[in-house]
Design a protein around this motif. Structure first.
Motif, mmCIF file in Angstrom:
data_model
loop_
_atom_site.group_PDB
_atom_site.id
_atom_site.type_symbol
_atom_site.label_atom_id
_atom_site.label_comp_id
_atom_site.label_asym_id
_atom_site.label_seq_id
_atom_site.Cartn_x
_atom_site.Cartn_y
_atom_site.Cartn_z
ATOM 1 N N VAL A 157 3.847 2.834 21.812
ATOM 2 C CA VAL A 157 5.289 3.394 21.813
ATOM 3 C C VAL A 157 6.531 3.201 21.040
ATOM 4 C CG1 VAL A 157 7.500 1.424 22.902
ATOM 5 C CG2 VAL A 157 5.256 1.197 24.182
ATOM 6 N N LEU A 158 7.450 3.951 21.076
ATOM 7 C CA LEU A 158 8.408 4.769 20.345
ATOM 8 C C LEU A 158 9.988 4.501 20.326
ATOM 9 C CD1 LEU A 158 8.137 6.336 17.217
ATOM 10 C CD2 LEU A 158 9.965 7.128 18.865
ATOM 11 N N LEU A 159 11.017 3.733 19.947
ATOM 12 C CA LEU A 159 12.306 3.712 20.016
ATOM 13 C C LEU A 159 12.782 4.364 18.396
ATOM 14 C CD1 LEU A 159 14.967 3.595 21.426
ATOM 15 C CD2 LEU A 159 14.788 0.998 20.714
ATOM 16 N N GLY A 160 13.642 5.550 18.615
ATOM 17 C CA GLY A 160 14.210 6.070 17.118
ATOM 18 C C GLY A 160 15.005 7.326 17.763
ATOM 19 N N THR A 161 15.906 7.410 16.643
ATOM 20 C CA THR A 161 15.923 8.860 16.519
ATOM 21 C C THR A 161 15.960 9.392 15.236
ATOM 22 O OG1 THR A 161 18.501 8.324 16.355
ATOM 23 C CG2 THR A 161 17.526 8.485 18.635
ATOM 24 N N GLY A 162 15.794 10.775 14.748
ATOM 25 C CA GLY A 162 16.200 11.670 13.921
ATOM 26 C C GLY A 162 15.800 12.677 13.297
ATOM 27 N N GLN A 163 15.261 13.343 12.742
ATOM 28 C CA GLN A 163 15.145 14.337 12.126
ATOM 29 C C GLN A 163 13.979 15.747 13.481
ATOM 30 O OE1 GLN A 163 13.363 13.529 8.098
ATOM 31 N NE2 GLN A 163 12.688 15.787 8.663
ATOM 32 N N GLY A 164 14.787 16.642 13.872
ATOM 33 C CA GLY A 164 14.606 17.452 14.753
ATOM 34 C C GLY A 164 12.756 17.711 15.584
ATOM 35 N N GLU A 165 11.883 17.619 13.818
ATOM 36 C CA GLU A 165 11.361 18.070 13.804
ATOM 37 C C GLU A 165 10.488 17.006 14.754
ATOM 38 O OE1 GLU A 165 7.257 18.152 11.032
ATOM 39 O OE2 GLU A 165 9.631 18.028 10.326
ATOM 40 N N TYR A 166 10.764 15.740 14.359
ATOM 41 C CA TYR A 166 9.813 14.576 14.652
ATOM 42 C C TYR A 166 10.099 13.649 15.918
ATOM 43 C CZ TYR A 166 8.365 14.147 9.091
ATOM 44 O OH TYR A 166 8.353 13.804 8.154
ATOM 45 N N GLU A 167 11.979 14.548 16.185
ATOM 46 C CA GLU A 167 11.233 13.950 17.728
ATOM 47 C C GLU A 167 10.737 15.220 19.203
ATOM 48 O OE1 GLU A 167 16.238 14.469 18.391
ATOM 49 O OE2 GLU A 167 16.294 12.439 17.350
ATOM 50 N N ARG A 168 10.240 16.542 18.301
ATOM 51 C CA ARG A 168 9.473 17.097 19.195
ATOM 52 C C ARG A 168 8.678 16.455 18.803
ATOM 53 N NH1 ARG A 168 13.806 20.572 16.722
ATOM 54 N NH2 ARG A 168 12.286 21.340 15.036
ATOM 55 N N PHE A 169 7.641 16.312 18.249
ATOM 56 C CA PHE A 169 6.663 16.303 18.093
ATOM 57 C C PHE A 169 6.167 14.794 19.572
ATOM 58 C CE2 PHE A 169 3.103 12.566 16.546
ATOM 59 C CZ PHE A 169 2.685 13.465 16.212
ATOM 60 N N PHE A 170 7.677 13.780 19.051
ATOM 61 C CA PHE A 170 6.763 12.355 19.950
ATOM 62 C C PHE A 170 7.558 12.621 21.252
ATOM 63 C CE2 PHE A 170 7.481 10.329 15.688
ATOM 64 C CZ PHE A 170 6.186 9.358 16.084
ATOM 65 N N ARG A 171 8.099 13.773 21.737
ATOM 66 C CA ARG A 171 8.025 14.578 23.232
ATOM 67 C C ARG A 171 7.007 14.750 23.433
ATOM 68 N NH1 ARG A 171 14.099 15.214 21.982
ATOM 69 N NH2 ARG A 171 15.007 14.020 22.683
ATOM 70 N N GLN A 172 6.527 15.310 22.531
ATOM 71 C CA GLN A 172 5.030 16.416 22.578
ATOM 72 C C GLN A 172 4.112 15.338 23.442
ATOM 73 O OE1 GLN A 172 4.714 19.371 24.022
ATOM 74 N NE2 GLN A 172 2.297 18.341 24.506
ATOM 75 N N VAL A 173 4.083 14.442 22.227
ATOM 76 C CA VAL A 173 3.146 13.219 22.629
ATOM 77 C C VAL A 173 2.978 12.414 24.036
ATOM 78 C CG1 VAL A 173 2.481 10.675 22.096
ATOM 79 C CG2 VAL A 173 2.944 12.366 20.083
ATOM 80 N N ALA A 174 4.780 12.221 24.341
ATOM 81 C CA ALA A 174 4.598 11.668 25.246
ATOM 82 C C ALA A 174 4.255 12.688 27.042
ATOM 83 C CB ALA A 174 6.711 11.583 26.056
ATOM 84 N N GLU A 175 4.352 13.793 26.585
ATOM 85 C CA GLU A 175 3.810 14.271 27.042
ATOM 86 C C GLU A 175 1.908 14.451 27.378
ATOM 87 O OE1 GLU A 175 5.075 16.789 29.978
ATOM 88 O OE2 GLU A 175 7.141 15.279 29.711
ATOM 89 N N ASP A 176 1.726 14.370 26.585
ATOM 90 C CA ASP A 176 0.398 14.527 26.317
ATOM 91 C C ASP A 176 -0.631 13.850 26.828
ATOM 92 O OD1 ASP A 176 0.528 17.203 25.329
ATOM 93 O OD2 ASP A 176 0.955 16.962 23.620
ATOM 94 N N PHE A 177 -0.083 12.083 26.443
ATOM 95 C CA PHE A 177 -0.429 10.507 26.933
ATOM 96 C C PHE A 177 0.254 9.835 27.642
ATOM 97 C CE2 PHE A 177 -2.038 12.858 22.482
ATOM 98 C CZ PHE A 177 -4.121 11.924 22.618
ATOM 99 N N LYS A 178 0.636 10.244 28.949
ATOM 100 C CA LYS A 178 1.346 9.553 29.808
ATOM 101 C C LYS A 178 0.910 8.410 30.270
ATOM 102 C CE LYS A 178 3.538 13.630 31.956
ATOM 103 N NZ LYS A 178 3.837 15.258 32.854
ATOM 104 N N SER A 179 -0.367 7.976 30.442
ATOM 105 C CA SER A 179 -1.081 7.069 30.829
ATOM 106 C C SER A 179 -1.298 5.411 29.268
ATOM 107 C CB SER A 179 -2.528 7.054 31.763
ATOM 108 O OG SER A 179 -3.128 7.240 30.274
#
Length: 475
Positions: free
Chosen positions: A327-349
């Protein structure tokens, strides 16, 4: 009567952008508490909205004039009281009526004005402290002007100065034109502010202050080195005799699993069963299940200095190969925000990703997680690892700054420690430590003992205040 005046650019709840606001909101009241012979006060800029948000408690006191080079500038003084501490506000709408406290083109001028205004305030309200404690570069010029200009005036001659470094990366560096057109100091003072061809407010305050403090003992040692000194290591080594580290604290009344209203069920060191419901609450928010696997969390700014690049290199391997949740909560650099959004898509469960700033959710994460990851490249003190331990969530940290001071690594042979740590800034060292922590999670007795030791740690501001009180009393 011991009189202490803190000067800072932010303090909770009036204005806050980071850890400095936490410190200035909590340390002065903790220092004042129970000391009838101490008078602790704080001075801040009057940023946009403070007067309106905190009316009618914030009241006008008086006004004075600040002479900054050729400028004669209005300086209004307002005040309020919080937990026995008087807070003053420096009012000048030209400098401080801005959308954000920092980031303006004229920050060098704005905070030079603030430094001078701190000294003028003393005369205007009749409060000449025994110790002036200036925090970070934004208040550094109060020390500089006191030492270079105000010492010759009555009542200023015996004021002792402490300069507190919260983050050495931000120093108040400007071109030499600032010295020539803004500061109004005589030419023979130029060398005090000069650092590698620039004007450097922090460097000058380090040189001129009676004592220099930073926010953890380990960080005090680190900033003497080439790796962490950010160009000031040579200055700091020459002043090492007056440098010390005092660990920050946390608000133990706010961060208390026994009373926290954000939690599904309250719990304590002696009655921990409620933590299971807090984990279930967090899993429901994330849309994940399986209470029997370790839940690893991060509440962080998404930036390289927080070790996010290490996480980026190893998270797919961890989630693909290991029986864990993240679980992650945070904001910051766009590169990292995009990475974690992709993680959420790839590992929804297996994941819950919140690109957001949410204080209620952060406390639910502290309470609901099993492990708390902080692989920082540098961390002057760090508060999140202390909060996590308060909630019985075991930290995994890199051994740097305050993380090294606050987290004792687990020793399975002696059954000691309060968390897990790794030394080198290396992604697979971090991954190995995460996997080791996950293996300890499978040993209920070892985990219960570890959790108990973590929850017993005293990270209250009272402990930090005692150290500051000793420093101020010695001065």
């Amino acid at each position: 009567m011991k009189k202490i005046l803190f000067a800072a650019s932010e303090a909770a709840p009036f204005v806050q952008t980071g850890g400095l606001g936490d410190v200035m909101g909590a340390l002065p009241p903790a220092l004042q508490k129970g000391k009838a012979d101490w008078d602790v006060r704080v001075v801040l800029p009057m940023y946009s909205g403070i007067r309106e948000r905190f009316a009618p408690a914030v009241k006008y006191v008086t006004k004075t004039c600040v002479h900054l080079s050729w400028r004669s500038l209005y300086c209004g003084i307002w005040e309020t009281e919080k937990e026995g501490v008087r807070y003053y506000f420096i009012d000048n709408e030209y400098y401080f009526h801005r959308p954000s406290p920092y980031g303006s083109y004229d920050d060098g001028e704005r905070f030079a004005f603030f430094g001078l205004a701190v000294l003028e305030l003393m005369g205007a309200v009749g409060f000449f402290p025994d110790v002036l404690a200036a925090n970070d570069w934004q208040a550094a010029m109060a020390v500089v002007y006191l030492q270079l200009q105000y010492r010759r005036y009555p009542f200023y001659g015996n004021i002792k100065t402490v300069f507190v470094i919260h983050n050495i990366a931000y120093q108040g560096r400007y071109g030499q034109s600032v010295f020539d057109t803004v500061l109004g100091l005589p030419q023979h003072c130029r060398s005090v502010l000069d650092c590698d061809g620039d004007v450097n407010y922090m460097k000058a305050a380090i040189v001129l202050a009676d004592r220099v403090v930073t926010v953890s003992p380990h960080y005090a040692g680190e900033i003497l080195t080439d790796s962490y000194g950010r160009g000031l290591q040579h200055i700091l080594r020459s002043c090492a005799w007056k440098l010390s580290g005092i660990l920050n604290g946390i608000d133990t009344s706010l961060f208390d699993p026994e009373t926290d209203s954000a939690l599904a069920e309250n719990y304590s060191l002696k009655a921990r069963s409620g933590k299971k419901n807090c984990k279930a609450q967090l899993q429901d928010l994330c849309g994940i299940s399986r209470w029997d696997v370790p839940l690893i969390a991060m509440v962080t700014r998404l930036a390289k200095d927080k070790g996010i690049d290490l996480v980026q290199r190893t998270l797919y391997e961890l989630l693909s190969c290991d029986d864990v949740q993240f679980v992650l909560l945070g904001t910051g650099q766009g590169e990292y925000e995009r990475f974690f959004r992709q993680v959420a898509e790839d590992f929804k469960s297996k994941t819950g990703i919140f690109i957001d700033f949410n204080t209620t959710l952060s406390r639910q994460i502290y309470a609901g997680a099993d492990l708390f990851l902080m692989p920082s490249a540098t961390e002057a003190c760090g508060l999140a690892q202390m909060i996590a331990m308060r909630y019985g969530t075991l930290p995994i940290v890199r051994e740097t700054g305050g993380l090294a001071d606050t987290v004792e690594p687990y020793n399975q042979y002696e059954n000691t420690g309060t968390g897990f740590s790794f030394c080198h800034y290396n992604a697979h060292d971090m991954l190995h430590t995460i996997r080791y922590a996950a293996s300890v999670y499978k040993n209920p007795q070892a985990w219960f003992d570890l959790q108990g030791r973590a929850m017993r740690k005293d990270f209250s501001w009272e402990a930090s205040a005692r150290e500051y009180a000793r420093l101020f009393a010695a001065l």
